[in-house]
Design a protein around this motif. Structure first.
Motif, PDB file in Angstrom:
ATOM      1  N   LYS A 245      -2.965  68.115 -52.196  1.00 37.01           N
ATOM      2  CA  LYS A 245      -2.926  69.032 -52.268  1.00 37.01           C
ATOM      3  C   LYS A 245      -3.070  69.259 -54.020  1.00 37.01           C
ATOM      4  O   LYS A 245      -1.744  69.130 -54.178  1.00 37.01           O
ATOM      5  CB  LYS A 245      -1.444  69.389 -51.435  1.00 37.01           C
ATOM      6  CG  LYS A 245      -2.067  69.574 -50.066  1.00 37.01           C
ATOM      7  CD  LYS A 245      -0.931  70.544 -49.783  1.00 37.01           C
ATOM      8  CE  LYS A 245       0.837  70.127 -50.389  1.00 37.01           C
ATOM      9  NZ  LYS A 245       2.257  70.388 -50.263  1.00 37.01           N
ATOM     10  N   PHE A 249       2.785  73.566 -59.214  1.00 39.99           N
ATOM     11  CA  PHE A 249       4.624  73.643 -58.457  1.00 39.99           C
ATOM     12  C   PHE A 249       5.854  73.850 -59.404  1.00 39.99           C
ATOM     13  O   PHE A 249       5.151  73.501 -60.437  1.00 39.99           O
ATOM     14  CB  PHE A 249       4.738  71.885 -58.120  1.00 39.99           C
ATOM     15  CG  PHE A 249       3.519  71.409 -56.872  1.00 39.99           C
ATOM     16  CD1 PHE A 249       3.019  71.729 -55.664  1.00 39.99           C
ATOM     17  CD2 PHE A 249       2.497  70.940 -57.629  1.00 39.99           C
ATOM     18  CE1 PHE A 249       2.523  71.384 -54.778  1.00 39.99           C
ATOM     19  CE2 PHE A 249       1.141  70.312 -56.811  1.00 39.99           C
ATOM     20  CZ  PHE A 249       1.448  70.540 -55.379  1.00 39.99           C
ATOM     21  N   THR A 250       6.497  73.957 -58.655  1.00 36.07           N
ATOM     22  CA  THR A 250       7.666  74.486 -59.255  1.00 36.07           C
ATOM     23  C   THR A 250       8.563  73.674 -59.832  1.00 36.07           C
ATOM     24  O   THR A 250       8.911  72.320 -59.003  1.00 36.07           O
ATOM     25  CB  THR A 250       8.264  75.659 -58.554  1.00 36.07           C
ATOM     26  OG1 THR A 250       8.228  76.530 -58.113  1.00 36.07           O
ATOM     27  CG2 THR A 250      10.377  76.177 -59.003  1.00 36.07           C
ATOM     28  N   LYS A 252      12.256  71.559 -60.498  1.00 35.51           N
ATOM     29  CA  LYS A 252      12.981  71.552 -60.445  1.00 35.51           C
ATOM     30  C   LYS A 252      13.741  70.434 -61.209  1.00 35.51           C
ATOM     31  O   LYS A 252      13.675  70.033 -61.849  1.00 35.51           O
ATOM     32  CB  LYS A 252      13.053  71.364 -58.933  1.00 35.51           C
ATOM     33  CG  LYS A 252      12.893  72.548 -57.974  1.00 35.51           C
ATOM     34  CD  LYS A 252      12.672  71.675 -55.942  1.00 35.51           C
ATOM     35  CE  LYS A 252      11.940  72.619 -55.744  1.00 35.51           C
ATOM     36  NZ  LYS A 252      12.443  72.233 -54.049  1.00 35.51           N
ATOM     37  N   THR A 255      13.054  66.875 -60.302  1.00 30.59           N
ATOM     38  CA  THR A 255      11.483  66.820 -60.326  1.00 30.59           C
ATOM     39  C   THR A 255      11.213  65.076 -61.157  1.00 30.59           C
ATOM     40  O   THR A 255      10.832  65.292 -62.749  1.00 30.59           O
ATOM     41  CB  THR A 255      10.286  67.888 -60.739  1.00 30.59           C
ATOM     42  OG1 THR A 255      11.001  68.516 -59.788  1.00 30.59           O
ATOM     43  CG2 THR A 255       9.153  67.320 -60.466  1.00 30.59           C
ATOM     44  N   LYS A 259       8.352  62.465 -57.102  1.00 27.54           N
ATOM     45  CA  LYS A 259       8.300  63.797 -56.821  1.00 27.54           C
ATOM     46  C   LYS A 259       7.541  64.036 -56.493  1.00 27.54           C
ATOM     47  O   LYS A 259       6.945  65.157 -55.373  1.00 27.54           O
ATOM     48  CB  LYS A 259       9.807  63.871 -56.398  1.00 27.54           C
ATOM     49  CG  LYS A 259      10.654  63.100 -55.979  1.00 27.54           C
ATOM     50  CD  LYS A 259      11.955  63.553 -56.571  1.00 27.54           C
ATOM     51  CE  LYS A 259      13.376  63.315 -56.469  1.00 27.54           C
ATOM     52  NZ  LYS A 259      14.684  63.503 -56.311  1.00 27.54           N
ATOM     53  N   ALA A 260       6.485  63.889 -57.748  1.00 24.13           N
ATOM     54  CA  ALA A 260       5.767  65.797 -57.470  1.00 24.13           C
ATOM     55  C   ALA A 260       4.350  64.743 -57.251  1.00 24.13           C
ATOM     56  O   ALA A 260       3.698  65.309 -56.391  1.00 24.13           O
ATOM     57  CB  ALA A 260       5.574  65.303 -59.364  1.00 24.13           C
ATOM     58  N   THR A 262       4.828  62.870 -54.259  1.00 19.99           N
ATOM     59  CA  THR A 262       5.002  63.418 -52.790  1.00 19.99           C
ATOM     60  C   THR A 262       4.456  64.703 -52.620  1.00 19.99           C
ATOM     61  O   THR A 262       4.302  64.821 -51.068  1.00 19.99           O
ATOM     62  CB  THR A 262       5.600  63.044 -52.570  1.00 19.99           C
ATOM     63  OG1 THR A 262       6.018  61.538 -52.451  1.00 19.99           O
ATOM     64  CG2 THR A 262       7.150  63.377 -51.306  1.00 19.99           C
ATOM     65  N   GLU A 263       4.966  65.644 -53.812  1.00 26.21           N
ATOM     66  CA  GLU A 263       4.982  67.093 -52.805  1.00 26.21           C
ATOM     67  C   GLU A 263       3.412  67.332 -53.204  1.00 26.21           C
ATOM     68  O   GLU A 263       3.343  68.261 -52.458  1.00 26.21           O
ATOM     69  CB  GLU A 263       5.507  67.943 -54.087  1.00 26.21           C
ATOM     70  CG  GLU A 263       6.072  69.176 -53.766  1.00 26.21           C
ATOM     71  CD  GLU A 263       6.864  70.166 -54.768  1.00 26.21           C
ATOM     72  OE1 GLU A 263       6.823  71.184 -54.855  1.00 26.21           O
ATOM     73  OE2 GLU A 263       7.736  69.522 -55.809  1.00 26.21           O
ATOM     74  N   ALA A 264       2.970  66.478 -53.700  1.00 27.70           N
ATOM     75  CA  ALA A 264       0.894  67.085 -54.023  1.00 27.70           C
ATOM     76  C   ALA A 264       0.521  66.171 -52.464  1.00 27.70           C
ATOM     77  O   ALA A 264      -1.021  65.956 -51.982  1.00 27.70           O
ATOM     78  CB  ALA A 264       0.805  66.570 -55.065  1.00 27.70           C
TER      79      ALA A 264
END
Length: 346
Positions: A245, A249-250, A252, A255, A259-260, A262-264
């Motif tokens: 993805k 992203f926001t 935090k 972050t 984690k970035a 993973t969020e993607a």
């Protein structure tokens, strides 16, 4: 590659605007994990020189006076009112077709695209006179709907979307004001993606809005048909390349790089295990590349490799065996929006 990325950006940004929702600068400072100079062009005069809080922007933004609508050239999809003085039966409201023509009583098809309303009026008068229909016709053409030329404003603005361009061009601040100004969480900058790039101008063009407002030089950047204006949000990072993805992203407090990713959605099978690059914006507005980051080590919890991200960082996960050739605003946007669209350009 830059031209391809620019094209992808325009389509993605406009798609976002219909769903309601960089300029690169020279690198002087590098950071290890094998830093290397980031390629790019010199920033424009109004490019960001220092980070400025969003409170540095007045609300509402001072919109520069728009240019006269008399210089507007008609385009397909525009709707025009053709009035013939003393001849109500010849008065018509018509839409310009894709070929640039309108159809009027007696004289039939008239090509008007590319003309000003004054020029179109004169052409219709000449056709009525030459055809022997009227001795001294007086015609007035006016635009009732501007649909032929548009621009888009997206990102951290109050009303993102596409807007009609009622002149040949309009000042950047006027374009943003049309979108009801910037939101409180907006970065004090804007990126302009040209539909038709200017020679010698960085693409996209990064503009420091605070500097522009303070200098009063509100006409230094003009928006043209098909251009896209993107105002980024504060506390945002971007992930692009070989992830599931790609997008914005926001950020935090905690972050990190792992984690970035993973969020993607995680890295794809094509991702190179040692080819992560983080492009960071320095307080001066310059860019630096942090390269040579090992993907496997990051995802396994190696704290030394797992960098803590900062606002406006761009994480580039490169494909295996490929060279990093593009990053930043142009690159990340292609994954933010998946619906293709375009702003009309004539």
């Amino acid at each position: 590659m830059r031209e391809m990325l620019a094209g992808i950006l325009v389509g993605g940004l406009v798609a976002a605007s219909w769903c309601a929702s960089a300029a690169e600068v020279p690198v002087k400072k590098h950071e290890s994990q094998s830093d290397k100079p980031a390629s790019g062009t010199s920033a424009p005069e109004n490019a960001r020189s220092a980070p400025v809080p969003s409170s540095g922007l007045p609300s509402p933004l001072p919109a520069a006076p728009p240019a006269s609508e008399g210089d507007y050239t008609l385009a397909p999809k525009d709707q025009v009112l053709v009035q013939v003085f003393g001849q109500e039966d010849l008065t018509r409201t018509v839409r310009i077709d894709q070929d640039g023509n309108i159809v009027l009583p007696m004289i039939g098809s008239v090509a008007v695209a590319g003309m000003t309303v004054a020029e179109a009026s004169q052409k219709i008068e000449a056709a009525l006179k030459q055809g022997g229909y009227l001795v001294n016709p007086r015609v007035t053409v006016s635009v009732s709907e501007y649909q032929g030329r548009q621009y888009a404003v997206v990102g951290a603005v109050n009303q993102p979307g596409t807007y009609p361009l009622k002149t040949r061009q309009t000042p950047l601040l006027t374009a943003i004001s049309e979108a009801r100004g910037v939101r409180e969480n907006a970065e004090p900058a804007a990126y302009v993606v040209r539909a038709k790039p200017h020679d010698g101008e960085a693409q996209p063009l990064q503009v420091d809005l605070v500097t522009m407002v303070k200098s009063g030089d509100t006409n230094s950047v003009m928006i043209e048909p098909g251009d896209v204006v993107y105002v980024p949000e504060e506390n945002t990072f971007y992930v692009t390349g070989e992830v599931e993805k790609r997008g914005a992203f926001t950020l935090k407090r905690d972050t990190t790089l792992s984690k970035a990713i993973t969020e993607a959605g995680g890295a794809t099978k094509r991702a190179a295990s040692n080819r992560i690059t983080v492009v960071r914006t320095l307080p001066s507005g310059e860019k630096k590349e942090i390269t040579g980051i090992n993907l496997d080590a990051v995802m396994k919890g190696d704290h030394k490799a797992d960098l803590k991200l900062q606002a406006q960082d761009v994480v580039v996960v490169s494909p295996d065996g490929a060279k990093v050739v593009g990053y930043g605003i142009l690159d990340f946007i292609r994954g933010v929006f998946s619906i293709g669209a375009s702003v009309p350009v004539r």
